[in-house]
Design a protein around this motif. Structure first.
Motif, PDB file in Angstrom:
ATOM      1  N   ILE A  77       2.842   9.421   4.855  1.00 27.82           N
ATOM      2  CA  ILE A  77       3.664  10.860   4.956  1.00 27.82           C
ATOM      3  C   ILE A  77       4.785  10.481   5.688  1.00 27.82           C
ATOM      4  O   ILE A  77       5.950  10.941   5.324  1.00 27.82           O
ATOM      5  CB  ILE A  77       2.731  12.001   5.406  1.00 27.82           C
ATOM      6  CG1 ILE A  77       1.400  12.101   4.522  1.00 27.82           C
ATOM      7  CG2 ILE A  77       3.620  13.144   5.682  1.00 27.82           C
ATOM      8  CD1 ILE A  77       0.626  13.263   5.051  1.00 27.82           C
ATOM      9  N   ALA A  78       4.604  10.078   6.745  1.00 25.17           N
ATOM     10  CA  ALA A  78       5.905   9.600   7.803  1.00 25.17           C
ATOM     11  C   ALA A  78       6.821   8.755   7.250  1.00 25.17           C
ATOM     12  O   ALA A  78       7.929   9.027   7.049  1.00 25.17           O
ATOM     13  CB  ALA A  78       5.241   9.037   9.197  1.00 25.17           C
ATOM     14  N   ALA A  79       6.373   7.673   6.562  1.00 24.66           N
ATOM     15  CA  ALA A  79       7.256   6.559   5.819  1.00 24.66           C
ATOM     16  C   ALA A  79       7.880   7.313   4.420  1.00 24.66           C
ATOM     17  O   ALA A  79       8.990   6.867   4.282  1.00 24.66           O
ATOM     18  CB  ALA A  79       6.225   5.436   5.447  1.00 24.66           C
ATOM     19  N   SER A  80       7.139   8.204   3.803  1.00 24.19           N
ATOM     20  CA  SER A  80       7.746   8.856   2.688  1.00 24.19           C
ATOM     21  C   SER A  80       9.095   9.620   2.907  1.00 24.19           C
ATOM     22  O   SER A  80       9.620   9.863   2.272  1.00 24.19           O
ATOM     23  CB  SER A  80       6.919   9.791   2.111  1.00 24.19           C
ATOM     24  OG  SER A  80       6.573  11.025   2.630  1.00 24.19           O
ATOM     25  N   THR A  81       9.065  10.048   4.402  1.00 16.78           N
ATOM     26  CA  THR A  81      10.457  10.935   4.775  1.00 16.78           C
ATOM     27  C   THR A  81      11.552   9.891   4.688  1.00 16.78           C
ATOM     28  O   THR A  81      12.705  10.255   4.794  1.00 16.78           O
ATOM     29  CB  THR A  81      10.212  11.366   6.079  1.00 16.78           C
ATOM     30  OG1 THR A  81      10.187  10.474   7.246  1.00 16.78           O
ATOM     31  CG2 THR A  81       9.167  12.409   6.166  1.00 16.78           C
ATOM     32  N   THR A  85       7.122   4.605   0.129  1.00 22.00           N
ATOM     33  CA  THR A  85       5.632   5.301  -0.401  1.00 22.00           C
ATOM     34  C   THR A  85       4.611   4.069  -0.593  1.00 22.00           C
ATOM     35  O   THR A  85       4.271   3.849  -1.835  1.00 22.00           O
ATOM     36  CB  THR A  85       5.987   5.969  -1.664  1.00 22.00           C
ATOM     37  OG1 THR A  85       6.709   5.400  -2.644  1.00 22.00           O
ATOM     38  CG2 THR A  85       6.858   7.306  -1.176  1.00 22.00           C
ATOM     39  N   PRO A  86       4.349   3.303   0.359  1.00 22.73           N
ATOM     40  CA  PRO A  86       3.383   2.231   0.146  1.00 22.73           C
ATOM     41  C   PRO A  86       2.040   2.965   0.102  1.00 22.73           C
ATOM     42  O   PRO A  86       1.807   4.101   0.125  1.00 22.73           O
ATOM     43  CB  PRO A  86       3.276   1.642   1.551  1.00 22.73           C
ATOM     44  CG  PRO A  86       3.899   2.640   2.495  1.00 22.73           C
ATOM     45  CD  PRO A  86       4.678   3.410   1.740  1.00 22.73           C
ATOM     46  N   SER A  87       0.979   2.256  -0.565  1.00 18.13           N
ATOM     47  CA  SER A  87      -0.197   2.614  -0.849  1.00 18.13           C
ATOM     48  C   SER A  87      -0.787   2.754   0.474  1.00 18.13           C
ATOM     49  O   SER A  87      -0.661   2.252   1.558  1.00 18.13           O
ATOM     50  CB  SER A  87      -1.005   1.702  -1.534  1.00 18.13           C
ATOM     51  OG  SER A  87      -1.346   0.677  -0.904  1.00 18.13           O
ATOM     52  N   GLN A  88      -1.932   3.640   0.620  1.00 16.22           N
ATOM     53  CA  GLN A  88      -2.775   4.015   1.994  1.00 16.22           C
ATOM     54  C   GLN A  88      -3.472   2.549   2.078  1.00 16.22           C
ATOM     55  O   GLN A  88      -3.578   2.297   3.333  1.00 16.22           O
ATOM     56  CB  GLN A  88      -3.561   5.120   1.624  1.00 16.22           C
ATOM     57  CG  GLN A  88      -3.009   6.517   1.476  1.00 16.22           C
ATOM     58  CD  GLN A  88      -3.944   7.617   1.779  1.00 16.22           C
ATOM     59  OE1 GLN A  88      -5.057   7.488   1.926  1.00 16.22           O
ATOM     60  NE2 GLN A  88      -3.366   8.691   1.018  1.00 16.22           N
ATOM     61  N   ASP A  89      -3.823   1.818   1.270  1.00 16.16           N
ATOM     62  CA  ASP A  89      -4.473   0.389   1.774  1.00 16.16           C
ATOM     63  C   ASP A  89      -3.568  -0.532   2.249  1.00 16.16           C
ATOM     64  O   ASP A  89      -4.032  -1.141   3.054  1.00 16.16           O
ATOM     65  CB  ASP A  89      -5.066  -0.117   0.193  1.00 16.16           C
ATOM     66  CG  ASP A  89      -6.373   0.811  -0.055  1.00 16.16           C
ATOM     67  OD1 ASP A  89      -6.831   1.137   0.354  1.00 16.16           O
ATOM     68  OD2 ASP A  89      -6.403   0.366  -1.568  1.00 16.16           O
ATOM     69  N   ASP A  90      -2.303  -0.252   1.625  1.00 16.91           N
ATOM     70  CA  ASP A  90      -1.296  -1.250   2.539  1.00 16.91           C
ATOM     71  C   ASP A  90      -1.261  -0.784   3.847  1.00 16.91           C
ATOM     72  O   ASP A  90      -1.032  -1.556   4.938  1.00 16.91           O
ATOM     73  CB  ASP A  90       0.167  -1.097   1.765  1.00 16.91           C
ATOM     74  CG  ASP A  90      -0.083  -1.881   0.530  1.00 16.91           C
ATOM     75  OD1 ASP A  90      -0.853  -2.826   0.256  1.00 16.91           O
ATOM     76  OD2 ASP A  90       0.893  -1.544  -0.528  1.00 16.91           O
ATOM     77  N   MET A  91      -1.015   0.534   4.177  1.00 18.72           N
ATOM     78  CA  MET A  91      -0.909   1.044   5.478  1.00 18.72           C
ATOM     79  C   MET A  91      -1.974   0.773   6.363  1.00 18.72           C
ATOM     80  O   MET A  91      -1.895   0.389   7.596  1.00 18.72           O
ATOM     81  CB  MET A  91      -0.625   2.392   5.412  1.00 18.72           C
ATOM     82  CG  MET A  91       0.668   2.919   4.751  1.00 18.72           C
ATOM     83  SD  MET A  91       1.999   2.043   5.516  1.00 18.72           S
ATOM     84  CE  MET A  91       2.683   3.157   6.569  1.00 18.72           C
ATOM     85  N   ALA A  92      -3.182   0.853   5.743  1.00 17.73           N
ATOM     86  CA  ALA A  92      -4.560   0.369   6.646  1.00 17.73           C
ATOM     87  C   ALA A  92      -4.588  -1.058   6.914  1.00 17.73           C
ATOM     88  O   ALA A  92      -4.933  -0.961   8.050  1.00 17.73           O
ATOM     89  CB  ALA A  92      -5.436   0.847   5.575  1.00 17.73           C
ATOM     90  N   ARG A  93      -4.004  -1.899   6.019  1.00 18.79           N
ATOM     91  CA  ARG A  93      -4.059  -3.310   6.642  1.00 18.79           C
ATOM     92  C   ARG A  93      -3.125  -3.361   7.481  1.00 18.79           C
ATOM     93  O   ARG A  93      -3.379  -4.248   8.648  1.00 18.79           O
ATOM     94  CB  ARG A  93      -3.638  -4.193   5.290  1.00 18.79           C
ATOM     95  CG  ARG A  93      -4.805  -4.268   4.201  1.00 18.79           C
ATOM     96  CD  ARG A  93      -4.383  -5.496   3.277  1.00 18.79           C
ATOM     97  NE  ARG A  93      -3.554  -4.929   2.400  1.00 18.79           N
ATOM     98  CZ  ARG A  93      -3.851  -4.231   1.137  1.00 18.79           C
ATOM     99  NH1 ARG A  93      -5.012  -4.136   0.781  1.00 18.79           N
ATOM    100  NH2 ARG A  93      -2.821  -3.871   0.386  1.00 18.79           N
ATOM    101  N   LYS A  94      -1.756  -3.014   7.397  1.00 21.97           N
ATOM    102  CA  LYS A  94      -0.867  -2.996   8.531  1.00 21.97           C
ATOM    103  C   LYS A  94      -1.375  -2.294   9.882  1.00 21.97           C
ATOM    104  O   LYS A  94      -0.891  -2.901  11.007  1.00 21.97           O
ATOM    105  CB  LYS A  94       0.439  -2.509   8.257  1.00 21.97           C
ATOM    106  CG  LYS A  94       1.245  -3.240   6.869  1.00 21.97           C
ATOM    107  CD  LYS A  94       2.401  -2.481   6.767  1.00 21.97           C
ATOM    108  CE  LYS A  94       3.159  -3.176   5.560  1.00 21.97           C
ATOM    109  NZ  LYS A  94       3.496  -4.307   5.761  1.00 21.97           N
ATOM    110  N   GLU A 114       8.175  -1.036  11.518  1.00 24.63           N
ATOM    111  CA  GLU A 114       7.942  -2.257  10.666  1.00 24.63           C
ATOM    112  C   GLU A 114       8.672  -1.710   9.193  1.00 24.63           C
ATOM    113  O   GLU A 114       9.482  -2.226   8.465  1.00 24.63           O
ATOM    114  CB  GLU A 114       6.728  -2.940  10.465  1.00 24.63           C
ATOM    115  CG  GLU A 114       6.732  -3.781   9.496  1.00 24.63           C
ATOM    116  CD  GLU A 114       5.257  -4.381   9.213  1.00 24.63           C
ATOM    117  OE1 GLU A 114       4.914  -4.922   8.156  1.00 24.63           O
ATOM    118  OE2 GLU A 114       4.476  -4.254  10.238  1.00 24.63           O
ATOM    119  N   VAL A 115       7.855  -0.699   8.747  1.00 26.63           N
ATOM    120  CA  VAL A 115       8.039  -0.252   7.481  1.00 26.63           C
ATOM    121  C   VAL A 115       9.403   0.695   7.196  1.00 26.63           C
ATOM    122  O   VAL A 115      10.095   0.447   6.155  1.00 26.63           O
ATOM    123  CB  VAL A 115       6.876   0.739   7.151  1.00 26.63           C
ATOM    124  CG1 VAL A 115       7.288   1.265   5.811  1.00 26.63           C
ATOM    125  CG2 VAL A 115       5.741   0.025   6.994  1.00 26.63           C
TER     126      VAL A 115
END
Length: 220
Positions: A77-81, A85-94, A114-115
């Motif tokens: 949600i924060a990155a979308s501002t 708009t990465p996937s939640q899986d991508d964010m989870a890995r990071k 980073e994002v």
């Protein structure tokens, strides 16, 4: 009898000399106290920029996809501002998220930096309750971040009550995203990935949010 008139010039000279020496002494002392800076012009005073009265960011809400993805969902949600708009899986890995959750706000700060490419920092509220100074700091940090188009992520635990009197409880901990503020930061708009009703947001006083963050931290 000796005339007093004879001594007046001498008295006058002595008094004048003492006055001159005293004035010189004051000048020297003032210069010594002022130091080298006295040789320069007085600095120009600047005033800190006052936050806007209200501001909200554009964001894309998506509820967390499983019970331990609140950190990845809040970070997304924060990155979308910022248009990411990465996937939640991508964010989870990071973030290094596991079935036990996401470790701390240090991780969300690192990943958002980073994002989004923006300079995120982590602030801890260490005690069981936020101090007035920590509440003021959260208010200032939220307003400053959102004025720079950065959403804030709060790592919360326990119960928090919104402005309508609804209480949300996360005994094991949770992550929410702050996407706006009102009244110069005294009230904040929270996007809660575990509250998928409507757009998943509600308003909360900054005081309540600070106490909700207590013993944890936030990324701004």
């Amino acid at each position: 009898m000796t005339s007093l008139t004879r001594w007046l010039p001498a008295i006058t000279r002595t008094t004048s000399a003492k006055t001159a020496l005293t004035a010189a002494g004051i000048a020297v002392t003032a210069a010594a106290l002022a130091g080298p800076a006295a040789a320069h012009a007085a600095p120009t005073m600047t005033t800190a920029k006052k936050p806007a009265k209200d501001k909200e960011l554009q964001y894309q809400y998506r509820a967390q996809e499983n019970y331990y993805y609140c950190g990845p969902a809040a970070a997304r949600i924060a990155a979308s501002t910022n248009g990411q708009t990465p996937s939640q899986d991508d964010m989870a890995r990071k973030l290094g998220t596991t079935t036990s959750g996401t470790n701390s706000a240090e991780d969300t700060s690192r990943v958002l930096k980073e994002v989004t490419g923006k300079d995120y920092k982590t602030t801890a509220i260490r005690g069981p309750w936020a101090t007035p100074a920590e509440m003021d700091r959260l208010q200032a940090d939220v307003a400053e971040a959102i004025d720079k188009d950065k959403a804030v992520i709060a790592n919360v635990r326990g119960s928090g009550t919104d402005t309508y009197g609804t209480t949300r409880s996360y005994p094991g901990g949770h992550y929410v995203t702050v996407v706006g503020y009102q009244d110069e930061g005294r009230k904040v708009r929270v996007a809660d990935p575990a509250d998928p009703r409507g757009d998943g947001t509600y308003w909360m006083s900054t005081i309540n949010l600070a106490n909700w963050i207590a013993e944890r931290g936030y990324s701004s």
